[in-house]
Write a protein that holds these residues in place. Structure first.
Motif, PDB file in Angstrom:
ATOM      1  N   ARG A  61       0.873  -1.183   0.051  1.00 52.57           N
ATOM      2  CA  ARG A  61       0.032   0.002   0.073  1.00 52.57           C
ATOM      3  C   ARG A  61       1.036   1.159   0.124  1.00 52.57           C
ATOM      4  N   LEU A  62       0.249   2.271  -0.556  1.00 52.27           N
ATOM      5  CA  LEU A  62       1.130   3.261  -0.584  1.00 52.27           C
ATOM      6  C   LEU A  62       0.507   4.504   0.064  1.00 52.27           C
ATOM      7  N   ARG A  63       1.481   5.523   0.593  1.00 49.83           N
ATOM      8  CA  ARG A  63       0.840   6.677   1.201  1.00 49.83           C
ATOM      9  C   ARG A  63       0.953   8.043   0.438  1.00 49.83           C
ATOM     10  N   PRO A  64       0.136   8.954   0.700  1.00 53.94           N
ATOM     11  CA  PRO A  64       0.233  10.226  -0.355  1.00 53.94           C
ATOM     12  C   PRO A  64       1.528  10.618   0.161  1.00 53.94           C
ATOM     13  N   ASP A  65       2.088  11.588  -0.655  1.00 51.65           N
ATOM     14  CA  ASP A  65       3.333  12.353  -0.350  1.00 51.65           C
ATOM     15  C   ASP A  65       3.165  13.640   0.658  1.00 51.65           C
ATOM     16  N   VAL A  66       2.795  13.601   1.775  1.00 52.89           N
ATOM     17  CA  VAL A  66       2.456  14.466   2.818  1.00 52.89           C
ATOM     18  C   VAL A  66       3.100  14.587   4.127  1.00 52.89           C
ATOM     19  N   VAL A  67       3.617  15.780   4.425  1.00 52.40           N
ATOM     20  CA  VAL A  67       4.449  15.762   5.811  1.00 52.40           C
ATOM     21  C   VAL A  67       3.361  15.490   6.840  1.00 52.40           C
ATOM     22  N   THR A  68       3.642  14.436   7.584  1.00 55.52           N
ATOM     23  CA  THR A  68       2.919  14.156   8.878  1.00 55.52           C
ATOM     24  C   THR A  68       3.354  14.078  10.221  1.00 55.52           C
ATOM     25  N   GLU A  69       4.999  14.239  10.092  1.00 51.59           N
ATOM     26  CA  GLU A  69       5.857  14.130  11.351  1.00 51.59           C
ATOM     27  C   GLU A  69       6.016  15.323  11.777  1.00 51.59           C
ATOM     28  N   VAL A  70       6.145  15.520  13.182  1.00 53.24           N
ATOM     29  CA  VAL A  70       6.633  16.981  13.704  1.00 53.24           C
ATOM     30  C   VAL A  70       7.987  16.543  14.676  1.00 53.24           C
ATOM     31  N   ASP A  71       8.781  17.683  14.596  1.00 55.51           N
ATOM     32  CA  ASP A  71      10.018  17.697  15.309  1.00 55.51           C
ATOM     33  C   ASP A  71       9.680  16.995  16.742  1.00 55.51           C
ATOM     34  N   GLN A  72      10.369  15.869  16.907  1.00 52.16           N
ATOM     35  CA  GLN A  72      10.315  15.307  18.542  1.00 52.16           C
ATOM     36  C   GLN A  72      11.672  14.844  18.892  1.00 52.16           C
ATOM     37  N   HIS A  73      12.934  15.673  18.398  1.00 55.52           N
ATOM     38  CA  HIS A  73      14.086  15.275  18.724  1.00 55.52           C
ATOM     39  C   HIS A  73      14.437  15.153  20.126  1.00 55.52           C
ATOM     40  N   GLU A  74      13.618  16.015  21.042  1.00 53.06           N
ATOM     41  CA  GLU A  74      14.095  16.137  22.432  1.00 53.06           C
ATOM     42  C   GLU A  74      13.735  14.920  23.029  1.00 53.06           C
ATOM     43  N   LYS A  75      12.213  14.529  22.564  1.00 53.16           N
ATOM     44  CA  LYS A  75      11.962  13.299  23.227  1.00 53.16           C
ATOM     45  C   LYS A  75      12.620  12.121  22.941  1.00 53.16           C
ATOM     46  N   LEU A  76      13.120  12.052  21.599  1.00 53.53           N
ATOM     47  CA  LEU A  76      13.803  10.959  21.107  1.00 53.53           C
ATOM     48  C   LEU A  76      14.921  10.769  21.580  1.00 53.53           C
ATOM     49  N   GLN A  77      15.722  11.839  21.821  1.00 45.17           N
ATOM     50  CA  GLN A  77      17.007  11.912  22.300  1.00 45.17           C
ATOM     51  C   GLN A  77      17.240  11.595  23.842  1.00 45.17           C
ATOM     52  N   ALA A  78      16.168  11.866  24.503  1.00 43.19           N
ATOM     53  CA  ALA A  78      15.988  11.471  25.963  1.00 43.19           C
ATOM     54  C   ALA A  78      16.395  10.092  26.197  1.00 43.19           C
ATOM     55  N   ILE A  79      16.061   9.244  25.235  1.00 40.13           N
ATOM     56  CA  ILE A  79      16.395   7.922  25.309  1.00 40.13           C
ATOM     57  C   ILE A  79      17.628   7.237  24.633  1.00 40.13           C
ATOM     58  N   ALA A  80      18.333   8.390  24.027  1.00 43.08           N
ATOM     59  CA  ALA A  80      19.480   7.761  23.375  1.00 43.08           C
ATOM     60  C   ALA A  80      20.702   7.918  24.612  1.00 43.08           C
ATOM     61  N   PRO A  81      21.619   6.829  24.237  1.00 36.86           N
ATOM     62  CA  PRO A  81      22.575   6.806  25.286  1.00 36.86           C
ATOM     63  C   PRO A  81      23.489   8.349  25.474  1.00 36.86           C
ATOM     64  N   ALA A  82      23.522   8.913  24.405  1.00 33.73           N
ATOM     65  CA  ALA A  82      24.390  10.153  24.498  1.00 33.73           C
ATOM     66  C   ALA A  82      23.906  11.049  23.436  1.00 33.73           C
ATOM     67  N   ALA A  83      23.669  12.347  23.605  1.00 34.77           N
ATOM     68  CA  ALA A  83      23.310  13.516  22.892  1.00 34.77           C
ATOM     69  C   ALA A  83      23.832  14.753  23.180  1.00 34.77           C
ATOM     70  N   ALA A  84      24.052  15.412  22.198  1.00 38.39           N
ATOM     71  CA  ALA A  84      24.782  16.927  22.333  1.00 38.39           C
ATOM     72  C   ALA A  84      24.340  17.930  21.277  1.00 38.39           C
ATOM     73  N   GLU A  85      23.830  18.984  21.469  1.00 34.37           N
ATOM     74  CA  GLU A  85      23.644  20.013  20.551  1.00 34.37           C
ATOM     75  C   GLU A  85      22.641  19.309  19.623  1.00 34.37           C
ATOM     76  N   ALA A  86      21.711  18.714  19.908  1.00 31.76           N
ATOM     77  CA  ALA A  86      20.661  18.093  18.979  1.00 31.76           C
ATOM     78  C   ALA A  86      21.176  16.911  18.217  1.00 31.76           C
ATOM     79  N   HIS A  87      22.521  16.559  18.328  1.00 32.65           N
ATOM     80  CA  HIS A  87      22.926  15.371  17.534  1.00 32.65           C
ATOM     81  C   HIS A  87      22.992  14.334  18.366  1.00 32.65           C
ATOM     82  N   TYR A  88      22.603  12.950  17.891  1.00 27.03           N
ATOM     83  CA  TYR A  88      23.189  11.854  18.640  1.00 27.03           C
ATOM     84  C   TYR A  88      24.522  11.592  18.686  1.00 27.03           C
ATOM     85  N   LEU A  89      25.191  11.275  19.782  1.00 29.88           N
ATOM     86  CA  LEU A  89      26.512  10.948  19.876  1.00 29.88           C
ATOM     87  C   LEU A  89      26.810   9.379  19.789  1.00 29.88           C
ATOM     88  N   VAL A  90      27.967   9.132  18.880  1.00 29.10           N
ATOM     89  CA  VAL A  90      28.561   7.825  19.015  1.00 29.10           C
ATOM     90  C   VAL A  90      30.044   7.792  18.987  1.00 29.10           C
TER      91      VAL A  90
END
Lengths: 95, 477
Positions: A61-90
């Motif tokens: 099945r295909l989805r229409p080309d529409v932006v549906t996601e919003v910026d959640q990087h703070e939430k997503l980076q809260a569970i990352a092992p390390a992050a700085a300046e909005a980047h994931y750190l490795v």
């Protein structure tokens, strides 16, 4: 078909899965058993069989080309092992 | 002994979609780090990719333009490798059943010869993220905004035998994807990336080992990098060495290539069909629907400009240098009801293009629209202004002083066509130049040009030159 120590070490490196020295022999044996099973299956005639891409007999099945996601990087980076300046750190990667 | 050069190109064209290939995150360039990377792009457990329908249409469009077989049943596979900018541990791509099969593209070489380059295939895949160094000492930062951006990887046959041919092919493909509107072609932003596979061999021998030159972001550097690489391989073999299969980086500063990584593990990507995605089925109706929306391709446009509009080959090439330029020109022609196509072509290729170049602007953001240029050309055609005054009007329009009519009105540039007014000017000039009048009458007919010049000067360039000429000849009889 049997795999040797060198082959297990090679596969270990490719998969980035550590195999401890004392476990190498056992892993080699297990992988060899799996390959034996494949060897057995190779006896089946697959001449006119199309390789199966998916077990379900359905169409993508295909989805229409529409932006549906919003910026959640703070939430997503809260569970990352390390992050700085909005980047994931490795650990440092050097090419 | 001579050497034969074999080059194949892999071009990654970023498709012009609003959202990513498998998620609803935005693909807009230059956003804040990780602000456009959703759980699907991050490879979070339990998420499910859903294919963006726009990428299918855009791929079919390229396939049709390359006269290629369209993959009616196209399958996504996982290409497994480990790298921090690829959080899933695999890239979703197409392996055995790509969306576009064997096709071809004709290129024109410098000496005017044509050559057909085979296109092996084009497959859909997702881009990876970007590593950022130096953010925190001893660590690497990862920005995943780019992950999941849709790419169409266009793989050529190894049909090119010189750096020039490779660049001609890359440029042609670059023009094509932009005409089709499936890729913006911006090489600086990485929307169009060219990787070159280069090898050399003795004539008649099997293919030599190839080196891959990656991520070079200008056509000039692609040419230089390939040329350097050919030299390097020949020298290496002639001095007894062997070429190893590897990826090499081009160093523009020193005009050399250097080894980035050897590809000893080339076959260890362990491709397998992606269980999260079902096969994509394309039916003839889908293909025909896309065919109906195909824009006219550059080749066809060029030919039509010559045959239908009577333009020279040179003008046709300049006017079709980009789709935006060609559409601008056609709009001007249509708005002026094809009254003087050559005049439209002249204005677009000279005055308009020169102004764009001067200010470093593209057609899309030009301060003079097709409507404005057409409006000015109408005033030339109805004799309101001369070609010379038109240049002044155009410059004023370019500086934002309004339409041609507004500029002509506010600056009082309207051509003098009133017979009485012209007669007064002619009389004035003749009265002020009795000696010249005498020599004209004595047979110096060249003097006519002098009088016209004087009258134009007195009128500030606004007198209608045709009328001035006629009246002068009559008065001097």
């Amino acid at each position: 078909m049997s795999l040797g120590k060198a082959e297990v070490e090679y596969i270990s490196r490719l998969t980035q899965i550590e195999v401890r020295e004392e476990a190498v022999e056992g892993v080699a044996q297990k992988l060899s058993n799996i390959l034996d099973l494949f060897a057995q299956m190779e006896a089946a005639d697959t001449q006119d069989v199309l390789p199966m891409a998916h077990p379900l007999d359905a169409v993508q099945r295909l989805r229409p080309d529409v932006v549906t996601e919003v910026d959640q990087h703070e939430k997503l980076q809260a569970i990352a092992p390390a992050a700085a300046e909005a980047h994931y750190l490795v650990p440092q990667v050097i090419e | 002994m001579s050497w034969e050069v074999v080059i194949g190109l892999e071009i990654h064209a970023q498709l012009t979609t609003k959202s990513k290939i498998f998620s609803g995150a935005s693909t807009a360039y230059g956003a804040a780090p990780n602000s456009q990377a959703c759980p699907i792009d991050l490879g979070m457990p339990g998420v499910l990719p859903v294919l963006n329908q726009a990428v299918i249409g855009k791929s079919i469009m390229l396939g049709l333009a390359l006269d290629a077989e369209i993959g009616k049943r196209s399958v996504f596979d996982r290409k497994n490798y480990f790298y921090p900018d690829l959080p899933k541990g695999y890239q979703t791509t197409q392996f055995e059943f790509p969306i576009v099969g064997q096709g071809k593209l004709e290129i024109e070489l410098e000496d005017g010869r044509k050559k057909v380059i085979g296109v092996t295939r084009a497959h859909l895949e997702e881009d990876a993220g970007k590593s950022v160094h130096g953010l925190v000492p001893g660590q690497t930062g990862v920005d995943l905004n780019r992950s999941g951006t849709p790419l169409l990887e266009i793989v050529s046959d190894p049909d090119m035998s010189s750096a020039k041919e490779a660049v001609a092919y890359a440029k042609k493909m670059h023009e094509l994807v932009q005409y089709l509107g499936i890729c913006d072609g911006n090489m600086q932003e990485g929307s169009f990336r060219v990787d070159s596979n280069v090898s050399v061999r003795r004539p008649g021998e099997p293919l030599g080992t190839r080196a891959e030159l990656k991520n070079i972001n200008s056509f000039r550097f692609i040419e230089k990098a390939i040329e350097f690489e050919i030299e390097r391989q020949i020298e290496l073999i002639e001095s007894g060495g062997t070429v190893v299969q590897e990826t090499r980086l081009y160093d523009a500063e020193n005009d050399t290539t250097r080894s980035m990584r050897t590809k000893e593990d080339a076959n260890d990507y362990r491709y397998f069909p992606c269980p999260d995605l079902l096969p994509v089925i394309i039916v003839d109706e889908d293909i025909e629907a896309i065919r109906a929306t195909m824009p006219e391709l550059p080749e066809a446009k060029r030919t039509r400009f010559v045959t239908e509009f009577g333009l020279s080959d040179y003008d046709a090439v300049v006017l079709t240098s980009s789709r935006a330029m060609a559409e601008f020109f056609e709009k001007v022609v249509a708005l002026t009801q094809k009254k003087d196509i050559k005049l439209c072509a002249n204005w677009v290729t000279s005055g308009f293009s020169a102004a764009l170049n001067r200010d470093g602007l593209s057609v899309e953001v030009s301060p003079v629209s097709a409507e404005m240029l057409a409006g000015m050309i109408e005033r030339i055609l109805d004799n309101s202004i001369s070609g010379k005054i038109a240049k002044q009007v155009f410059e004023a329009m370019w500086q934002g002083e309004g339409t041609a009519d507004q500029v002509i009105e506010s600056k009082g540039l309207k051509q003098i066509t009133d017979t009485g007014a012209i007669e007064a000017l002619v009389d004035e000039v003749l009265a002020n130049n009795p000696e010249q009048v005498e020599s004209y009458k004595a047979g110096q007919t060249k003097m006519l040009g002098y009088f016209v010049g004087q009258i134009m000067k007195v009128s500030g360039g606004q007198a209608n030159p045709g009328q001035v000429n006629k009246m002068l000849v009559a008065k001097l009889k």
